[in-house]
Write an enzyme that holds these catalytic residues in place. Sequence first.
Site, short mmCIF file in Angstrom:
data_model
loop_
_atom_site.label_atom_id
_atom_site.label_comp_id
_atom_site.label_asym_id
_atom_site.label_seq_id
_atom_site.Cartn_x
_atom_site.Cartn_y
_atom_site.Cartn_z
N CYS A 87 0.84 -1.20 0.00
CA CYS A 87 0.00 0.00 0.00
C CYS A 87 0.87 1.25 0.00
O CYS A 87 1.49 1.56 -1.00
CB CYS A 87 -0.97 -0.05 1.19
SG CYS A 87 -2.31 1.15 1.07
N HIS A 196 -3.47 -5.71 1.23
CA HIS A 196 -2.72 -5.87 2.47
C HIS A 196 -2.59 -7.34 2.90
O HIS A 196 -3.42 -7.82 3.66
CB HIS A 196 -3.42 -5.09 3.60
CG HIS A 196 -3.27 -3.62 3.49
ND1 HIS A 196 -2.37 -2.90 4.24
CD2 HIS A 196 -3.90 -2.72 2.71
CE1 HIS A 196 -2.46 -1.61 3.92
NE2 HIS A 196 -3.39 -1.49 3.00
N GLU A 198 -0.70 -8.53 5.09
CA GLU A 198 -0.50 -8.64 6.55
C GLU A 198 -1.82 -8.63 7.29
O GLU A 198 -1.85 -8.92 8.49
CB GLU A 198 0.44 -7.52 7.04
CG GLU A 198 -0.19 -6.17 7.31
CD GLU A 198 -0.51 -5.37 6.05
OE1 GLU A 198 -0.56 -5.95 4.95
OE2 GLU A 198 -0.75 -4.14 6.17
#
Lengths: 230, 624, 80, 80
Positions: A87, A196, A198
Amino acid sequence: MTARIGVVTFPGSLDDRDAQRAVRLAGATPVPLWHGETALRGVDAVILPGGFSYGDYLRGGAIARFAPVMETLIDAAKGGLPVLGICNGFQILCESHLLPGVLTRNAHMRFRRRSQRLRVENSATAFTSHFDPGQEIVIPVKNGEGRYVADEHTLDELEGEGRVVFRYLDGNPSGALRDIAGVTNAAGNVVGLMPHPEHAVEALTGASLDGLGMFTSVIAHLGQTAAAGS
Amino acid sequence: MTGKHEAADVEQVDQELNLDTVEIAAKTPDEVQPYAELGLRDDEYAKIREILGRRPTGSELAMYSIMWSEHCSYKSSKVHLRKFGEKNPTNTRMLAGIGENAGVVAITDELAVTFKVESHNHPSYIEPHQGAATGVGGIVRDILAMGARPIAVMDTLRFGDAEHPDTKRVLPGVVSGISFYGNCLGLPNIGGEVVFDASYQGNPLVNALSVGVLPASRLQNKAASGVGNVVVLLGQKTGKDGIGGVSVLASATFEDDATDNRPSVQVGDPFVEKLLIESCLEMYDAGLVVGIQDLGGAGLTCALSETAAAAELGMYVDLERVPLRDATMEPHEVLASESQERMLLIVNPSKVEDVLAVAEKWGVLATAIGTVTAASPEGGGGRLIINWHGQTVVDCPPGSLADDGPVYHRPIKEPNDRALIAADRAETLPRPSTDAELRETVLKMAATPNLADKTWITEQYDDMVGGNTALSMPDDAGVLRLDGTGAVDPNIGPLGIALSTDGNGRFARLDPYTGAQLAIAEAYRNVAVTGATPIAASDCLNFGSPEDPHVMWQFAQAVEGLADACAQLGVPITGGNVSFYNQTGMTAIHPTPVVAVLGVLDDVRRRVPMGFANDGDVIILLGE
Amino acid sequence: MARVLVDVMLKPEILDPQGEAVANALPRLGVNGITSVRIGKRIELDFEGEADLEQARAVADALLANPVIETFTLRVDEGS
Amino acid sequence: MARVLVDVMLKPEILDPQGEAVANALPRLGVNGITSVRIGKRIELDFEGEADLEQARAVADALLANPVIETFTLRVDEGS
Ligand SMILES: Nc1ncnc2c1ncn2[C@@H]1O[C@H](COP(=O)(O)OP(=O)(O)O)[C@@H](O)[C@H]1O
């Protein structure tokens, strides 16, 4: 020895602790790195996390690119150090010219968050070897400036060289050209993506566990044997 | 005055002539002052003169008008809000309650949670994006001031008719403001409400909640204790934000056209707020601060007087040291400024250097502006003395600003239409009796904005940043994992908290007592169904003008209802906010008490989402 | 074709977080002589025929500038 | 004090969603003569002493504009 993976904190980084958690869950050791220091502390790979570095003012990543840590990181990346930009991290990699193109304001002009289906177009990079070629995964996307833009020539070159790593499926959340969600450099050690990974590493908090593959991939790439998924 | 001014250049003379000092005030008792324009009544102005033993200076007048306003002094609501304290169930979890920046409840022996709802209704109507953004910023600083790391936000919104052109102006701006500020701060938005009703046409409601978590040992307070301690201003430079009201003081004659000094909108900078959060947390952990207070609506005026009053000590401030964005600002403007992203710290002199170093590390401005001084030997706290380039512009007891504001027992009168409303029973409404009518009713309901999908709004909010969100939209309560708990023993899951906000203005309009109870009951249920045990509540009471006895009746009823419900449910109100004057002309909004309930999960992995989970599961209806 | 240029800037007393962030970054680029940075919008309105300043002003007023926090100026672009 | 003005505009081939949104809203205002709206940035750089155009150009080049999507022009503000 487990792999040591650095996570840079810029002023305004938000997903830095999330990225550290993902590194830990994948079996490596997260090493916090500070934007104001040039030292990379001997890490084996680096993650530039999501967030709004310097408030994302002007253009996302434009100011962060001049942070002291980027001086060493740009050289190290050119020398083959695996670097993942998520991002805001992807924006920083583009602004630093480690990756081609730029991320602009979403075509609909709003911040948008949703679970996003992606296709893994290149499973040969430092961060995607644990995926099958063409594998479809679900990873959250959330940004206001995520629309990938480059000139036609660059886009053709990226496609031709297989450097589009992730592509949006079931609708493009930002108006990104050619549905591009993530790209890599020619050597395959620098990868940037808007979604994302994560945030897709735990059943409790994520829509899937598909993001974990990116972190275990780089650990494998580094030739380490750390147990994944513990 | 002495003749020494004659030698000074013209500009200097000008400035000093305009500067209303304590010395001048003492000598010019007959000076006409614009207290009425500042919203003070005759008796209030007389009381100020009595407290000071002279007329107030311009700066003092600005401070009293701000601190004695409805917004800061709760002068109309105070007598009613006492009910919460009286009826609150005794609760050993409560570490800080009503009166603090936010209530704090213990989760374990080591860990505590703090949360609060606050309104930013009027600013959000004037400038929807910035108004809503700074509303989020303000409530987050309240949470930060308690020693907590803010971990999430929620927002409850009320707009006018969905088809009204002004709603098209206000709604997207409010949502983009909340989205921009919260997302940029890295605080997941884990829930809220959106309701459309014509009663909110000229008065949209923007209530924002923030929740934070802290080690119980890190709990902070606002008292400026310790004589000799240094007063440090941290964060954004001070500008002419939101000083509209007191600009009347700037014009020598009050009829002056003060267009240059029109109210100026506060602009939020979430980036600076993020740096403020990280630097404050680092300072708390290093034990660098004695006291802390956020700067909210009433700026330095509130922070200086409240911190000094809380310690029952005095304070000395060199106001010209405050870093300014606009060099032409006058002392009363500096005191009244509502510039965002600022905190006031009380620091031991031996720690000042460390504080400045942490601020510098995060790139935040920190400036020593004053010192804590002793209490007067006669008792009653100390004096708040504020100098401007060596001249004293304020000299007053801080408690007179912070605690001794007026208290009103406003007239209360039951609205005349009560009997009508009571007679107009829902049972008398026509019911669909055929398939076609039923179909039509269902379609009509599905098409109402209040039941429509809210994804256009909620997808603008980041609900997962931080990586601890275990439930959020579309669930009725947000659930967060408390990171770092339960990690040692794999059989013990991490702790979790659940939060829900609810309110129903239409119900409260029909019956404010029961309507307020329904609001807390709904939030309580929403929290309970996730598997959490509700432990505390916070409220934001949005009403019309307190000067209208009918509104005051609604208010009193709602508070009573809420307090009684809290006693029955066994959850205390730990803090909240009152927003009055939500009305257009003579017409008030529906009385809208909004309630947030906080619950705890001893193992967040066992939280229960709302959807049907598996094929073949049995569906059971509980209750009547 | 004619072009009208509209410059929209924040009022001087309004905080410009964007400009501040850029200003704070300049020393790292080795630039020290710049004391203030303010960032606004520059808008190009292209007209089919003649430039209609009155119409441009109406558009600026209604859509381009937020009168609560911004001011605007406009002029015909002589270069176009 | 001297001021340098930097105008940053998107290259013509780059989508400008904000400009499009304004253009699409024009007919509702009763404005029909405008064929295109492009929205860029206007940046004011204030120098302590003399305006340093070379330094301003370096800042614009490195930070204010991204050459992949934007172009910039700069000039000393004679009005300041
Ligand atoms: N303003 C808001 N901010 C954040 N979340 C919201 C907001 N409004 C609604 N939501 C969330 O969206 C979901 C659906 O809301 P809503 O349609 O009001 O459902 P319900 O009527 O069942 O409560 C809920 O999870 C709620 O918390």
